[in-house]
Design an enzyme around this catalytic site. Structure first.
Site, short mmCIF file in Angstrom:
data_model
loop_
_atom_site.label_atom_id
_atom_site.label_comp_id
_atom_site.label_asym_id
_atom_site.label_seq_id
_atom_site.Cartn_x
_atom_site.Cartn_y
_atom_site.Cartn_z
N CYS B 430 27.59 8.30 44.08
CA CYS B 430 26.81 8.32 45.46
C CYS B 430 25.98 9.60 45.54
CB CYS B 430 27.81 8.22 46.66
SG CYS B 430 29.14 9.53 46.91
N HIS B 474 31.74 9.39 50.98
CA HIS B 474 30.52 8.92 50.41
C HIS B 474 29.32 9.59 50.86
CE1 HIS B 474 28.35 5.46 48.57
NE2 HIS B 474 27.72 5.28 49.95
N ASP B 490 21.19 3.20 51.70
CA ASP B 490 22.56 3.45 50.79
C ASP B 490 22.15 3.27 49.48
OD1 ASP B 490 24.61 4.48 49.57
OD2 ASP B 490 26.16 3.09 50.72
#
Lengths: 321, 678
Positions: B430, B474, B490
């Site tokens: 991430c 995250h 995302d």
């Protein structure tokens, strides 16, 4: 002003048997519990300042403990039944012994309960396995006469010592306090001094003192057969006994050359003990009462009681027994 | 009033002392985990010394010796490297005093004082740990302390009986259990105040969880931990898996390698005024839309002030601050579990107008470096119809080209890390994807920023609450588009959709790197899941209802009670419940039930005496039942047997421990005999 003692006296009248119930039990936090209250307060502050729930919980738990304790301490005392058994007679200046029977309700065990008086005897009582028990308490006596033990204090701090529960029991029981035996030397009375040392005339066929043996005659009590002699000789012999009829000794108030009522009573008391211990027969003559010569424990008590109650107002019949 | 002057023994008994020492050890033990370790041998030595004193093996320590020992102890505390006026120092001194106090306990009064200080210390130990085991141990310590209190009141005679220890323990437990209803009532209804004065911070400043910088690899470290970050429970609507973006920090500043907050954005003290002045939190900058999420979060201790919420949060209570960039922070570092209620409207539009400060800070880039990326971005933007199209093209590139999601990415060095990632390694997680995405945006003048927080979480079995753990950490991005405001993007989801739907475990399933290096994590053992679930639920309840019970919860609880009270049957029900609890409580205390204090056999015997009276036989108080029976049977020879049997039974019941030979029903037999008497 409110008088606590008088109020208690009214609330708890004298009785032969008393059961400690709610109206008779008092309870207050003990001094030491202030320490715990301080700790509780501190913990509350800590709880506030650190916003800590668990500190709060301990704090509140302790508060609850203080509260619950009141019930526990109360219950340790409640339901206890105290029954006066007797107050033993004694001489003035000695300790009078009070005997009590204490019993508990069936399912409540009792621990560490104290019975006693301030500056006097204190007895601890536990009733665990047994239902009831007898305890003896002694209380000092000062004056001759009838003696009712003062109101008894009963208290307990069990289980934690944070509370004191207490009660009082006025036991409706009386003991006789005899005059303190003090022998006062005095020019003896002629009549008494002569006979003091003589043994008196023998009465044969008595039962008290062994006087010898004689041959058995039918009709003799088998109790009196000298079996030892029979074993040795094969003949039956009978032991013979004599009684002594001592000449009556009179303890006479009038003939005492002592001034004052109490010293006279004290002296008479001393003489009674002396004659009793010497197995002598004596009579007592005091103003208003005459006790014929006799001897033995009961006689002694009769005489001493007469001395103890001399000049005191007559008691109601109910206490005669 | 009860006066003084009773000839009462005030000395502590041998057994009382042993109890006291045991209680002391129990109280002191947990402090071994938090305070200097040398306190333990000192405390043990003091106990051992006192035991020798009671056994008569050594004398009571003299005053000089005691003073010397105390001075030594104080010096020890001073040189243990603790701050002079910290809680640690004060508790250490208190512990020393507690340990030495027993050396001079002679009278019962002292014993009580020791127990009281013990109670205090049990509570103080909760300042160091509030876990369930610590709580359970605390209860154990309270029982032992109460037992010591009881043992010190028992008479020596009673202490000699074999089961005195057990009976003290039993009584202590019973008392404490009976305290519980009252304790709970006080706990619920006692008003809560805010701290009276500021307290020195005493807890270690160890920080856990997400921090305010993100270098490549940071979040991968977090993914190795299965520690709990926070728990959330929802009232009403629950979020779907792709809605559970728990937004925490906004990282605006990129230095070529790592992303971080600008200093003025995270220094809380200054922030309160300054940042709000720069980016004022304007209510109307959010266009509230859609259905809200209403939830309650309990954050674990992190030593940091960041809070994680579903954005945008419109309402949040407790000691919190909200910022213009939609962050929510605690007013101080979180040193103990913190409970917060919040409301979020995820469908809202945020910042249709962008302030100058926000625009500038979300366009910042290093002056040089990553030239390849910049060129690529410019080319791609020229190829796109608008900003939104450009965003889609970048994301599609992540999805279509050979990018891999892995927790074991190759090292990227210190320079041109974005270039290396985007065009060479193409392996990362991430932080790599969100970082390069934001870079690509900023390179063409689209305001964008990194957001770190947690994604997902694990619902417990009943779905009551969501547990979010460190491995759920995250990083994603927010991009500002004209007419749309801030949009959450995302990029990781385009590379590894399973990260969103199934969590980290699913996303890295293929490489088996989940909780790597944490071999003993219970998450590796599927068969433990049931137990883990239950433990977790327990933990949650503990946090939620006990540790988290504060002013706010009190208000809510009372309010909900009052609201429900408006209906009469419910009020009656609650009233009946309370009454029931109290009756039960009184029953437990033995305050209800028959008021007959006299044992049944005494009642029967009293009847027996009354019968005898009718026959003209009066019992004198000093006569024992045996004596009375003799007299009575002489006078009533035809009833002699009955009288004898009855009296024998009575005496056995009263005076023989353990009762009569006839176990079955002595009372019934007594009644029968009484009837025979007529």
């Amino acid at each position: 002003m409110f008088n606590f003692q008088q109020w208690v006296n009214r609330r708890i009248p004298p009785a032969k048997e008393v059961t400690l119930t709610q109206r008779k039990i008092f309870i207050l936090p003990s001094k030491i519990s202030m320490g715990l209250m301080m700790i509780i307060f501190l913990l509350f502050l800590v709880g506030i300042n650190f916003q800590n729930s668990l500190v709060y919980i301990v704090c509140f738990w302790l508060i609850a403990l203080l509260v619950i304790n009141i019930f526990y301490t109360y219950r340790n005392l409640s339901g206890l039944t105290i029954k006066a058994i007797s107050a033993e007679s004694c001489f003035a200046g000695e300790k009078m012994v009070l005997e009590l029977e204490v019993s508990r309700p069936v399912k409540q065990r009792k621990s560490a309960i104290y019975f006693g008086w301030q500056n006097e005897d204190l007895v601890e009582l536990n009733l665990q396995e047994e239902q009831s028990t007898r305890i003896k308490l002694s209380h000092s006596s000062k004056q001759r006469g009838r003696f009712t033990p003062p109101r008894l204090d009963i208290f307990t701090r069990f289980p934690t010592g944070l509370n004191t529960a207490w009660s009082y029991a006025s036991m409706d029981v009386q003991g006789i306090v005899y005059p303190e035996p003090i022998e006062i030397s005095q020019p003896s009375d002629q009549h008494n001094s002569d006979d003091d040392m003589t043994d008196g005339r023998e009465i044969s066929g008595g039962t008290s003192d062994f006087a010898g043996t004689r041959e058995y005659q039918p009709g003799d009590s088998p109790k009196h057969i000298h079996w030892g002699q029979y074993a040795k000789t094969g003949d039956l012999y009978t032991k013979s006994f004599v009684d002594y009829e001592s000449q009556d000794i009179w303890l006479d108030w009038q003939s005492l050359n002592i001034s004052g009522t109490e010293p006279r009573l004290s002296h008479l008391s001393a003489m009674i003990i002396e004659f009793h211990e010497a197995h002598k027969q004596y009579g007592l003559r005091i103003p208003g009462k005459e006790i014929q010569p006799s001897k033995g424990e009961a006689h002694k008590i009769r005489c001493l009681t007469a001395l103890a109650l001399f000049g005191l107002p007559q008691e109601e019949a109910s206490y005669a027994g | 009033m009860l006066g003084k002057g009773y000839q009462l023994s005030q000395q502590v008994t041998y057994r009382g002392m042993i109890w006291l020492l045991a209680a002391q050890l129990v109280v002191m033990l947990p402090f071994a985990f938090y305070l200097p370790i040398w306190l333990i041998p000192v405390m043990l030595a003091s106990t051992f010394w006192r035991i020798r004193v009671i056994k008569g093996e050594s004398g009571q320590p003299k005053l000089v010796v005691r003073l010397f020992v105390i001075a030594l102890g104080i010096a020890g505390v001073m040189f243990s490297g603790m701050t002079l006026l910290s809680l640690d120092t004060m508790v250490s001194l208190l512990l020393l005093g507690f340990a030495f106090k027993s050396l001079e306990v002679i009278r019962q009064r002292d014993a009580l004082v020791v127990v009281f200080i013990g109670f205090f210390l049990v509570a103080i130990s909760f300042l160091f740990s509030q876990s369930i085991p610590a709580g359970a141990y605390g209860i154990f310590a309270l029982i032992i302390l109460t037992g010591a209190l009881i043992a010190n009141q028992q008479s020596p005679a009673q202490q000699l009986s074999q089961n005195s220890t057990r009976s003290s323990l039993k009584m202590a437990s019973a008392m404490l259990i009976q305290c519980v209803p009252l304790m709970i009532l006080v706990f619920i209804f006692m008003p809560r105040f805010s701290p009276l004065w500021s307290i020195p911070s005493f807890e270690s400043h160890a920080k856990t969880g997400i921090t305010d910088t993100m270098a490549p690899g940071d979040i991968a470290n977090l993914s190795k931990s299965d520690e709990l970050a926070f728990r959330a429970s929802f009232t009403g609507r629950k979020p779907a898996a792709d809605e559970m973006y728990w937004r925490g920090l906004v990282l605006n500043h990129f230095d070529g390698k790592s992303w971080q907050q600008l200093p003025e954005e995270y220094d809380t003290d200054e922030l309160k005024d300054q940042l709000q002045a720069i980016i004022p939190w304007k209510r109307n900058s959010v266009e509230v839309k859609g259905e809200p999420f209403r939830y309650e979060v309990i954050y674990e201790k992190t030593g940091q002030p960041w809070l994680f919420t579903l954005t945008p949060t419109t309402k949040v209570d407790g000691q919190t601050i909200q910022f213009g960039d939609y962050r929510v922070m605690s007013r101080g570092d979180i040193q103990s579990p913190l409970m917060v209620n919040a409301v979020s409207y995820p469908d809202s539009k945020r910042d249709l107008e962008l302030t100058e400060y926000a625009r500038q800070s979300s366009l910042q880039l290093p002056s040089n470096g990553d030239e390849k990326t910049r060129a690529f971005a410019r080319a791609l933007r020229a190829d796109s119809s608008n900003d939104a199209d450009y965003v889609n093209k970048v994301l599609r590139r992540f999805a279509e080209k050979a990018y891999f999601y892995t927790l074991r990415p190759p090292l990227l060095g210190d320079e041109d890390t974005i270039d290396k990632f985007l065009f060479e390694s193409q392996k990362g997680f991430c932080s790599h994807y969100s970082g390069s995405f934001v870079y690509l945006m900023r390179a063409v003048g689209i305001p964008a920023r990194i957001v770190v927080g947690y994604l997902g979480g694990e619902w417990n079995k009943n779905g009551d609450y969501l547990a979010v753990r460190q491995y759920d950490a995250h990083a994603w991005a927010e991009v500002w588009l004209e007419g749309e405001g801030w949009r959450r993007v995302d990029p990781t989801a385009w590379v590894a959709p399973s990260r969103v739907e199934g969590g980290l475990e699913a996303a890295v399933d293929y490489e088996g790197s989940f909780l790597e290096g944490n071999l003993f994590s219970t998450h590796h053992f599927k068969w433990l899941d049931g137990i883990r679930e239950k433990m977790d639920a327990l933990q949650y309840g503990w946090r939620r209802w006990i540790l988290g019970y504060d002013n706010e919860s009190q208000k809510n609880l009372l309010k909900s009670i009052l609201d429900k009270m408006s209906s009469v049957p419910l009020a009656a029900l609650v009233g009946a419940l309370f009454l029931g609890i109290f009756l039960l409580w009184f029953a437990m205390l033995g305050l209800l039930g028959r008021k007959t204090y006299e044992a049944y056999e005494h009642q029967l015997y009293r009847k027996f005496c009354k019968r005898m009276e009718k026959h003209g036989i009066l019992r004198e108080p000093q006569q024992t039942p045996y004596e009375f029976a003799l007299i009575a049977s002489e006078k009533l020879p035809n009833k002699a047997n009955v009288i004898r049997d009855f009296s024998t039974l009575y005496q056995q019941l009263c005076y023989v421990p353990g009762g009569t030979a006839e176990r079955e029903a002595p009372h019934q037999k007594m009644r029968k005999l009484l009837r025979e008497l007529g």
